[in-house]
Design a protein around this motif. Sequence first.
Motif, PDB file in Angstrom:
ATOM      1  N   ALA A  85      61.341  31.451  -5.589  1.00 16.48           N
ATOM      2  CA  ALA A  85      61.727  31.353  -6.992  1.00 16.48           C
ATOM      3  C   ALA A  85      60.603  30.817  -7.877  1.00 16.48           C
ATOM      4  O   ALA A  85      60.645  30.971  -9.097  1.00 16.48           O
ATOM      5  CB  ALA A  85      62.960  30.467  -7.126  1.00 16.48           C
ATOM      6  N   ASP A  88      56.871  34.915  -9.271  1.00 14.54           N
ATOM      7  CA  ASP A  88      57.374  36.290  -9.297  1.00 14.54           C
ATOM      8  C   ASP A  88      56.194  37.212  -9.023  1.00 14.54           C
ATOM      9  O   ASP A  88      55.422  37.523  -9.921  1.00 14.54           O
ATOM     10  CB  ASP A  88      58.015  36.592 -10.643  1.00 14.54           C
ATOM     11  CG  ASP A  88      58.688  37.957 -10.665  1.00 14.54           C
ATOM     12  OD1 ASP A  88      58.549  38.724  -9.684  1.00 14.54           O
ATOM     13  OD2 ASP A  88      59.364  38.256 -11.663  1.00 14.54           O
ATOM     14  N   ARG A  90      56.087  40.266  -8.484  1.00 16.67           N
ATOM     15  CA  ARG A  90      56.179  41.601  -9.099  1.00 16.67           C
ATOM     16  C   ARG A  90      55.561  41.648 -10.485  1.00 16.67           C
ATOM     17  O   ARG A  90      55.239  42.716 -10.978  1.00 16.67           O
ATOM     18  CB  ARG A  90      57.640  42.038  -9.175  1.00 16.67           C
ATOM     19  CG  ARG A  90      58.293  42.188  -7.793  1.00 16.67           C
ATOM     20  CD  ARG A  90      59.779  42.269  -7.919  1.00 16.67           C
ATOM     21  NE  ARG A  90      60.234  41.001  -8.490  1.00 16.67           N
ATOM     22  CZ  ARG A  90      61.418  40.796  -9.040  1.00 16.67           C
ATOM     23  NH1 ARG A  90      62.293  41.745  -9.082  1.00 16.67           N
ATOM     24  NH2 ARG A  90      61.745  39.614  -9.523  1.00 16.67           N
ATOM     25  N   THR A  91      55.393  40.515 -11.139  1.00 23.48           N
ATOM     26  CA  THR A  91      54.882  40.508 -12.511  1.00 23.48           C
ATOM     27  C   THR A  91      53.382  40.252 -12.588  1.00 23.48           C
ATOM     28  O   THR A  91      52.843  40.099 -13.672  1.00 23.48           O
ATOM     29  CB  THR A  91      55.605  39.444 -13.352  1.00 23.48           C
ATOM     30  OG1 THR A  91      55.323  38.155 -12.793  1.00 23.48           O
ATOM     31  CG2 THR A  91      57.093  39.692 -13.403  1.00 23.48           C
ATOM     32  N   GLU A  93      51.799  37.598 -11.260  1.00 25.75           N
ATOM     33  CA  GLU A  93      51.443  36.180 -11.299  1.00 25.75           C
ATOM     34  C   GLU A  93      50.389  35.813 -10.266  1.00 25.75           C
ATOM     35  O   GLU A  93      49.714  34.802 -10.421  1.00 25.75           O
ATOM     36  CB  GLU A  93      52.678  35.303 -11.106  1.00 25.75           C
ATOM     37  CG  GLU A  93      53.519  35.182 -12.353  1.00 25.75           C
ATOM     38  CD  GLU A  93      54.577  34.106 -12.217  1.00 25.75           C
ATOM     39  OE1 GLU A  93      54.595  33.201 -13.073  1.00 25.75           O
ATOM     40  OE2 GLU A  93      55.367  34.174 -11.269  1.00 25.75           O
TER      41      GLU A  93
END
Length: 129
Positions: A85, A88, A90-91, A93
């Motif tokens: 958590a 992320d 997928r973004t 980061e």
Amino acid sequence: MSASGNTEITNVTVVLSNRAAVLSGSIVGDFRQEPSGTRVVLFATDESLWYYRTPYAASVPVEGGRFTLDSVAPGDYFVAAIRAADVDVRTGELGDPDLLRALSADAQRITLREGTRRSVKLRVSRAPR
């Protein structure tokens, strides 16, 4: 630009190898339950390699308290276990210099050489924000 309209790139060295490094390991600590939702992140120690979709950063989920990162390019890396958590992946980061700089404070530093297999034990740390 070439006559075909494509950009020409010069002075590039491409290295192909079937001897990538492999990093595996386990998560240690006082867990009352399986460390689900944990990810291991690996990223280069060289800050010039911290950019969106860099091939010098990777993340894998921890399953059964263990993880494996294969096909890793040789180099010097930081490796850390974090709660899924907290980052992320997928973004993009994993290319964020501020996040990687913060993660490196508690990360383990390792060197991976071509064709080597390394194993590490990591404690889960919270990604600083």
